[in-house]
Motif scaffolding. Structure first.
Motif, PDB file in Angstrom:
ATOM      1  N   TRP A  55       0.832  -1.199   0.000  1.00 23.42           N
ATOM      2  CA  TRP A  55       0.000   0.000   0.000  1.00 23.42           C
ATOM      3  C   TRP A  55       0.869   1.252   0.000  1.00 23.42           C
ATOM      4  O   TRP A  55       0.593   2.203  -0.730  1.00 23.42           O
ATOM      5  CB  TRP A  55      -0.938   0.013   1.211  1.00 23.42           C
ATOM      6  N   CYS A  56       1.905   1.267   0.802  1.00 24.88           N
ATOM      7  CA  CYS A  56       2.792   2.433   0.869  1.00 24.88           C
ATOM      8  C   CYS A  56       3.505   2.674  -0.454  1.00 24.88           C
ATOM      9  O   CYS A  56       3.623   3.822  -0.906  1.00 24.88           O
ATOM     10  CB  CYS A  56       3.814   2.264   1.989  1.00 24.88           C
ATOM     11  N   VAL A  57       3.975   1.623  -1.104  1.00 26.17           N
ATOM     12  CA  VAL A  57       4.654   1.766  -2.396  1.00 26.17           C
ATOM     13  C   VAL A  57       3.677   2.283  -3.450  1.00 26.17           C
ATOM     14  O   VAL A  57       4.014   3.171  -4.243  1.00 26.17           O
ATOM     15  CB  VAL A  57       5.294   0.425  -2.816  1.00 26.17           C
ATOM     16  N   ILE A  58       2.459   1.762  -3.462  1.00 29.10           N
ATOM     17  CA  ILE A  58       1.447   2.247  -4.407  1.00 29.10           C
ATOM     18  C   ILE A  58       1.114   3.707  -4.122  1.00 29.10           C
ATOM     19  O   ILE A  58       1.005   4.522  -5.046  1.00 29.10           O
ATOM     20  CB  ILE A  58       0.184   1.363  -4.358  1.00 29.10           C
ATOM     21  N   GLY A  59       0.953   4.049  -2.848  1.00 34.58           N
ATOM     22  CA  GLY A  59       0.639   5.439  -2.489  1.00 34.58           C
ATOM     23  C   GLY A  59       1.735   6.404  -2.878  1.00 34.58           C
ATOM     24  O   GLY A  59       1.474   7.472  -3.441  1.00 34.58           O
ATOM     25  N   LEU A  60       2.986   6.048  -2.605  1.00 34.62           N
ATOM     26  CA  LEU A  60       4.097   6.927  -2.967  1.00 34.62           C
ATOM     27  C   LEU A  60       4.294   6.962  -4.481  1.00 34.62           C
ATOM     28  O   LEU A  60       4.667   8.003  -5.038  1.00 34.62           O
ATOM     29  CB  LEU A  60       5.371   6.493  -2.253  1.00 34.62           C
ATOM     30  N   GLY A  61       4.030   5.862  -5.162  1.00 31.25           N
ATOM     31  CA  GLY A  61       4.085   5.857  -6.623  1.00 31.25           C
ATOM     32  C   GLY A  61       3.010   6.745  -7.228  1.00 31.25           C
ATOM     33  O   GLY A  61       3.258   7.477  -8.200  1.00 31.25           O
ATOM     34  N   ALA A  62       1.809   6.687  -6.661  1.00 30.04           N
ATOM     35  CA  ALA A  62       0.726   7.553  -7.131  1.00 30.04           C
ATOM     36  C   ALA A  62       1.066   9.014  -6.891  1.00 30.04           C
ATOM     37  O   ALA A  62       0.794   9.875  -7.739  1.00 30.04           O
ATOM     38  CB  ALA A  62      -0.585   7.186  -6.422  1.00 30.04           C
ATOM     39  N   TYR A  63       1.685   9.312  -5.762  1.00 25.51           N
ATOM     40  CA  TYR A  63       2.105  10.691  -5.492  1.00 25.51           C
ATOM     41  C   TYR A  63       3.132  11.152  -6.521  1.00 25.51           C
ATOM     42  O   TYR A  63       3.027  12.266  -7.054  1.00 25.51           O
ATOM     43  CB  TYR A  63       2.683  10.823  -4.082  1.00 25.51           C
ATOM     44  N   ALA A  64       4.109  10.320  -6.802  1.00 31.83           N
ATOM     45  CA  ALA A  64       5.135  10.701  -7.777  1.00 31.83           C
ATOM     46  C   ALA A  64       4.516  10.922  -9.159  1.00 31.83           C
ATOM     47  O   ALA A  64       4.876  11.871  -9.853  1.00 31.83           O
ATOM     48  CB  ALA A  64       6.220   9.632  -7.842  1.00 31.83           C
ATOM     49  N   TRP A  65       3.581  10.069  -9.536  1.00 27.52           N
ATOM     50  CA  TRP A  65       2.906  10.223 -10.825  1.00 27.52           C
ATOM     51  C   TRP A  65       2.062  11.487 -10.863  1.00 27.52           C
ATOM     52  O   TRP A  65       2.119  12.247 -11.833  1.00 27.52           O
ATOM     53  CB  TRP A  65       2.047   8.983 -11.103  1.00 27.52           C
ATOM     54  N   LEU A  66       1.294  11.747  -9.795  1.00 28.60           N
ATOM     55  CA  LEU A  66       0.483  12.961  -9.741  1.00 28.60           C
ATOM     56  C   LEU A  66       1.333  14.218  -9.682  1.00 28.60           C
ATOM     57  O   LEU A  66       1.006  15.229 -10.286  1.00 28.60           O
ATOM     58  CB  LEU A  66      -0.454  12.914  -8.521  1.00 28.60           C
ATOM     59  N   ARG A  67       2.417  14.146  -8.973  1.00 29.82           N
ATOM     60  CA  ARG A  67       3.305  15.307  -8.847  1.00 29.82           C
ATOM     61  C   ARG A  67       3.986  15.614 -10.174  1.00 29.82           C
ATOM     62  O   ARG A  67       4.182  16.771 -10.508  1.00 29.82           O
ATOM     63  CB  ARG A  67       4.353  15.000  -7.770  1.00 29.82           C
ATOM     64  N   ARG A  68       4.290  14.601 -10.925  1.00 27.04           N
ATOM     65  CA  ARG A  68       4.912  14.804 -12.229  1.00 27.04           C
ATOM     66  C   ARG A  68       3.935  15.464 -13.205  1.00 27.04           C
ATOM     67  O   ARG A  68       4.328  16.219 -14.068  1.00 27.04           O
ATOM     68  CB  ARG A  68       5.377  13.464 -12.784  1.00 27.04           C
ATOM     69  N   ARG A  69       2.650  15.163 -13.040  1.00 22.75           N
ATOM     70  CA  ARG A  69       1.631  15.710 -13.932  1.00 22.75           C
ATOM     71  C   ARG A  69       1.306  17.160 -13.629  1.00 22.75           C
ATOM     72  O   ARG A  69       0.790  17.861 -14.474  1.00 22.75           O
ATOM     73  CB  ARG A  69       0.353  14.898 -13.833  1.00 22.75           C
ATOM     74  N   THR A  70       1.570  17.628 -12.387  1.00 24.39           N
ATOM     75  CA  THR A  70       1.227  19.012 -12.042  1.00 24.39           C
ATOM     76  C   THR A  70       2.409  19.922 -12.154  1.00 24.39           C
ATOM     77  O   THR A  70       3.525  19.572 -12.179  1.00 24.39           O
ATOM     78  CB  THR A  70       0.667  19.103 -10.612  1.00 24.39           C
TER      79      THR A  70
END
Length: 117
Positions: free
Chosen positions: A102-117
């Protein structure tokens, strides 16, 4: 953790249990980091919405971990039940891997969202 060991115990814990406790502290810090990152102002522009999402996200994790679908999130209630039943060391591989994924998915989602903004 130090204060808990000094003030909160009535006897010395077993070495295996102490190791699991340190691992749980690390997983809880990683979980808090992932949840905090997903609800940060870098992702959610409104501070009020960011705080509400953080609190509601934690409540959702807590409530979902009390159901049979605990494997969808960090299984907080399952950790507590295992500790209360004395099965914490034995259930570490399953519950720890669920938490780590869960933590890896959450941090991966953050990195993906942060890259998009």
């Amino acid at each position: 953790m130090g204060w808990a060991l000094v003030l909160g115990i009535t006897g010395p814990p077993s070495p295996g249990l102490l190791t699991v406790s340190f691992l749980l502290y690390a997983l809880s810090a990683l979980t808090g980091t992932a949840l905090g990152a997903l609800t940060s102002r870098a992702i959610l522009p409104s501070p009020a919405f960011s705080i509400m999402t953080l609190v509601l996200g934690f409540l959702a994790i807590l409530l979902l971990s009390a159901t049979s679908l605990y494997w969808l999130t960090v299984p907080l209630i399952s950790w507590m039940k295992a500790a209360n039943a004395g099965e914490l060391v034995g259930r570490l591989p399953v519950l720890g891997s669920i938490s780590l994924v869960w933590c890896v998915i959450g941090l991966g989602a953050y990195a993906w969202l942060r890259r998009r903004t």
